[in-house]
Write an enzyme that holds these catalytic residues in place. Structure first.
Site, PDB file in Angstrom:
ATOM      1  N   LYS A 187     -14.797  30.060 -63.638  1.00 43.90           N
ATOM      2  CA  LYS A 187     -15.832  31.253 -64.002  1.00 43.90           C
ATOM      3  C   LYS A 187     -14.778  32.333 -64.012  1.00 43.90           C
ATOM      4  CE  LYS A 187     -19.418  29.280 -62.380  1.00 43.90           C
ATOM      5  NZ  LYS A 187     -20.342  29.261 -61.450  1.00 43.90           N
ATOM      6  N   GLN A 215     -21.291  31.347 -55.252  1.00 37.79           N
ATOM      7  CA  GLN A 215     -21.212  29.912 -55.599  1.00 37.79           C
ATOM      8  C   GLN A 215     -22.245  28.781 -54.466  1.00 37.79           C
ATOM      9  OE1 GLN A 215     -19.279  28.777 -58.576  1.00 37.79           O
ATOM     10  NE2 GLN A 215     -20.134  26.637 -57.436  1.00 37.79           N
ATOM     11  N   ASP A 244     -26.907  35.330 -61.228  1.00 40.39           N
ATOM     12  CA  ASP A 244     -27.130  34.510 -61.135  1.00 40.39           C
ATOM     13  C   ASP A 244     -28.244  34.006 -61.945  1.00 40.39           C
ATOM     14  OD1 ASP A 244     -25.511  31.592 -61.410  1.00 40.39           O
ATOM     15  OD2 ASP A 244     -24.835  32.373 -59.214  1.00 40.39           O
TER      16      ASP A 244
HETATM   17  N1  GUN Z   1     -23.894  25.582 -58.208  1.00 38.98           N
HETATM   18  C1  GUN Z   1     -23.931  24.907 -59.318  1.00 38.98           C
HETATM   19  N2  GUN Z   1     -24.307  25.345 -59.788  1.00 38.98           N
HETATM   20  C2  GUN Z   1     -24.715  27.524 -60.173  1.00 38.98           C
HETATM   21  C3  GUN Z   1     -24.632  28.310 -60.810  1.00 38.98           C
HETATM   22  O1  GUN Z   1     -24.925  28.303 -61.970  1.00 38.98           O
HETATM   23  N3  GUN Z   1     -24.328  28.945 -60.313  1.00 38.98           N
HETATM   24  C4  GUN Z   1     -23.843  28.999 -58.769  1.00 38.98           C
HETATM   25  N4  GUN Z   1     -24.020  30.348 -58.020  1.00 38.98           N
HETATM   26  N5  GUN Z   1     -23.614  28.388 -57.869  1.00 38.98           N
HETATM   27  C5  GUN Z   1     -24.080  26.648 -58.298  1.00 38.98           C
END
Ligand code: GUN
Length: 294
Positions: A54, A98, A121
């Site tokens: 990311k 995350q 998110d």
């Molecule tokens: N863990 C697995 N997928 C995601 C996501 O799309 N965003 C976040 N913050 N954590 C994740």
């Protein structure tokens, strides 16, 4: 007949290019650069890899990336204090915590503290609540389901009036995906580990979304001829011919399903690239919201 392959790599690249151009234009016209803060708690290798991807994509598109790492034993107060600091920081447009967080932390409470306008998110309960309700719209939609919807759109598949079946009911994918498909006027069924006769449901699906985290669980005989199959799974499968000893497979048995489906996403190269692309798009929108309030 073999299915149309839905190419997430090229569709994701197209979305990224659009974001990159909009970011450059924002910088030129307003002297403003979007910023995304990532919060990684602990040392889970998969989470660290995802956060790294990311951050690198941000840099590629001209978005500022602000990385924060907290130790695995960080307290609830420490994590919430960091989020509060990022909420107050005008250089931060989006905050990504995350998931999963280490078990001792209260995920819901952490997500609750994220400023709604920085919730790129789309996991804040208010954003999820608006997604669930008729006539309401969230500021941000969770990236993976939003990416799946974009794949359908770019492939000319309109959910209106279709039977959509989602296998998996996670907060991150299954649940918001069901809500998005319902908003798009599909008739939605959510299947899960307690569903009786799963195949009877999946065989009825014009749009089948597999998000269970179980390697190759959906086989070709469970797919309706001509259906659109969206495979969200990323699983490691032992493969002695590979140097690392495994290969990546989805929740769908690709080889058998592609002979039956009308359209299908591969793994890798299907949904995966869309998650990051949509996160970048959400971050751009968060910056546009902040800029409009200046
Ligand atoms: N863990 C697995 N997928 C995601 C996501 O799309 N965003 C976040 N913050 N954590 C994740």
């Amino acid at each position: 007949m073999t299915a149309q392959i839905i190419d997430g790599t090229s569709i994701g690249a197209k979305v990224q290019e659009e974001v990159k151009q909009a970011v450059a234009q924002m910088k030129e016209e307003h002297g403003y650069v979007p910023g995304l803060a990532t919060v990684l708690v602990g040392e889970d290798p998969a989470s660290a890899t995802y956060v790294g991807m990311k951050q690198r994509t941000c840099e590629k598109l001209g978005i500022r990336s602000i990385g924060h790492t907290l130790p695995a034993d960080a307290t609830q107060e420490e994590v919430e204090a960091l989020v509060a600091k990022l909420n107050a920081d005008p250089d931060v447009n989006g905050i990504l915590v995350q998931l999963p967080l280490p078990k001792h932390l209260d995920e819901e409470a952490v997500l609750n503290t994220i400023d709604l306008e920085k919730d790129v998110d789309g996991f804040h309960p208010v954003n999820i609540g608006r997604l669930a309700m008729k006539g309401r719209n969230p500021l941000f939609v969770p990236c993976t389901p939003a990416g799946c919807m974009r794949l359908l759109k770019e492939s000319g598949i309109d959910p209106n009036g279709k039977e959509a079946v989602i296998v998996g009911r996670s907060n991150i994918v299954g649940l918001p995906m069901a809500m998005l498909l319902q908003k798009a006027n599909a008739t939605v069924t959510i299947c899960h580990s307690r569903t009786k006769d799963l195949a009877a449901h999946t065989r009825n699906a014009d749009i089948l979304v597999a998000a269970i985290g179980w390697a190759e669980m959906i086989t070709g005989d469970m797919v309706k001829p001509g259906a659109a199959v969206i495979d969200v799974g990323i699983n490691q499968k032992e493969d002695a011919t590979k140097k690392r000893g495994y290969r990546l497979v989805g929740d769908v048995e690709y080889d058998s399903a592609k002979e039956v489906a009308g359209a299908i996403t591969p793994v890798p190269g299907g949904v995966g690239p869309m998650t990051i692309a949509l996160l970048m798009e959400n971050t751009l929108r968060a910056a546009q919201i902040a800029l409009s309030k200046k």
